[in-house]
Write an enzyme that holds these catalytic residues in place. Structure first.
Site, PDB file in Angstrom:
ATOM      1  N   GLU A 179      33.583  37.950  34.148  1.00 42.18           N
ATOM      2  CA  GLU A 179      33.811  39.241  34.646  1.00 42.18           C
ATOM      3  C   GLU A 179      34.964  39.961  33.917  1.00 42.18           C
ATOM      4  O   GLU A 179      34.986  41.389  33.920  1.00 42.18           O
ATOM      5  CB  GLU A 179      34.203  39.485  36.082  1.00 42.18           C
TER       6      GLU A 179
ATOM      7  N   GLU B  89      13.067  40.819  44.178  1.00 49.48           N
ATOM      8  CA  GLU B  89      12.395  41.008  45.175  1.00 49.48           C
ATOM      9  C   GLU B  89      11.221  42.285  45.078  1.00 49.48           C
ATOM     10  O   GLU B  89      10.405  42.374  45.760  1.00 49.48           O
ATOM     11  CB  GLU B  89      13.101  41.167  46.532  1.00 49.48           C
TER      12      GLU B  89
END
Length: 299
Positions: free
Chosen positions: A115, A84
């Site tokens: 992960e 953004e």
């Protein structure tokens, strides 16, 4: 009796143990009551968040970058915040980057096993050529994600400054390892271990604050207006014109003309009008003032 999990995010919430017996409105009220705890928890970390912001700004001023590193919800929120920045503050895509365990595919479909590999996190830092001018913020609600720890360890080896954002009690060892640790303790989740809820909300609030404040402190904001936006669509054209109307007290028609003459750059259009220069002159003036309109105009 089993020993409670030391990770706050994995403990059972005593207030929601009978959630499966509640009617729909009561479920909504329970979740909302828990969510109201989040902002307070984030507020208690205000000094650590401010420290992280100052580190980010210092790195930006040295030509460095901000990296968010995470897995699952934590990683997706980092990628979201980073993505953004270019449309909102006209930054280069490389300035703020999200690094996600499992890569692009994990953004769209959960790859929980991704992960578990610290060496993959380390490799990601090598791939990004992380260095002394960069700041790397690891995000792991539980504080234990191997990918994140591997990335941060390699980032430190490469000379970067590092931080850790978690929603569990940080160990003394964790605090010693990093330049800053941010730990909003939002408490156990309504659904045990579902850290996309309160922990995810806390993470979003912290990342919003870090990136927004860093943009403010590097001249991307004038007053409370995102003047460094670049017009790339009709919505941003409208917003850019309204900013010029408000800041320059000109007509909508004159705002559109200025915006066009500036090449669609609101900040340059403001300087053009204030100093009576063309777009190239405005860009030179802004560069000399470090990109700050307030610094340039003495406001």
């Amino acid at each position: 009796m089993t020993t409670p999990d030391p990770r706050l995010t994995e403990q059972r919430n005593p207030r929601s143990t009978a959630i499966d017996q509640l009617d729909t409105l009561a479920v909504v009220d329970l979740i909302n009551a828990e969510d109201r705890l989040v902002a307070t928890a984030v507020g208690k970390e205000r000094e650590a968040i401010a420290c992280a912001i100052d580190l980010v700004v210092e790195c930006f001023e040295q030509g460095g970058r901000l990296f968010y590193v995470g897995a699952g919800t934590s990683g997706r929120l980092g990628v979201l915040d980073a993505s953004e920045m270019p449309p909102t503050y006209r930054t280069e895509p490389e300035l703020v980057q999200g690094v996600m365990a499992g890569g692009f595919e994990a953004l769209l479909r959960a790859q929980e096993g991704a992960e578990d590999h610290p060496e993959h996190g380390a490799a990601a830092m090598d791939e990004k050529a992380v260095g002394p001018n960069d700041f790397v913020l690891g995000i792991a609600a539980s504080g234990t994600t191997p990918f994140v720890h591997g990335a941060l360890a390699r980032a430190r080896e490469r000379g970067a400054r590092t931080g850790f954002l978690l929603c569990s009690h940080p160990s003394a060892q964790l605090r010693e390892a990093h330049d800053v640790v941010i730990a909003p303790l939002v408490g156990p989740e309504v659904i045990t271990g579902s850290t996309r809820m309160k922990a995810g909300t806390a993470t979003k609030l912290v990342l919003n604050t870090i990136s927004t404040a860093a943009m403010v402190k590097t001249g991307k904001v004038f007053g409370n207006l995102m003047v460094d936006l670049q017009v790339t669509c009709q919505k941003l054209q409208d917003r850019g014109e309204r900013i010029l109307v408000d800041t320059l007290a000109v007509s909508r028609e004159e705002a559109a003309r200025l915006l066009d003459a500036s090449g669609g750059h609101v900040k340059a259009a403001i300087v053009m009008a204030k100093l009576g220069v063309d777009a190239e002159g405005a860009r030179r003036e802004l560069e000399a003032a470090g990109g700050s309109i307030a610094g340039l105009l003495g406001k």
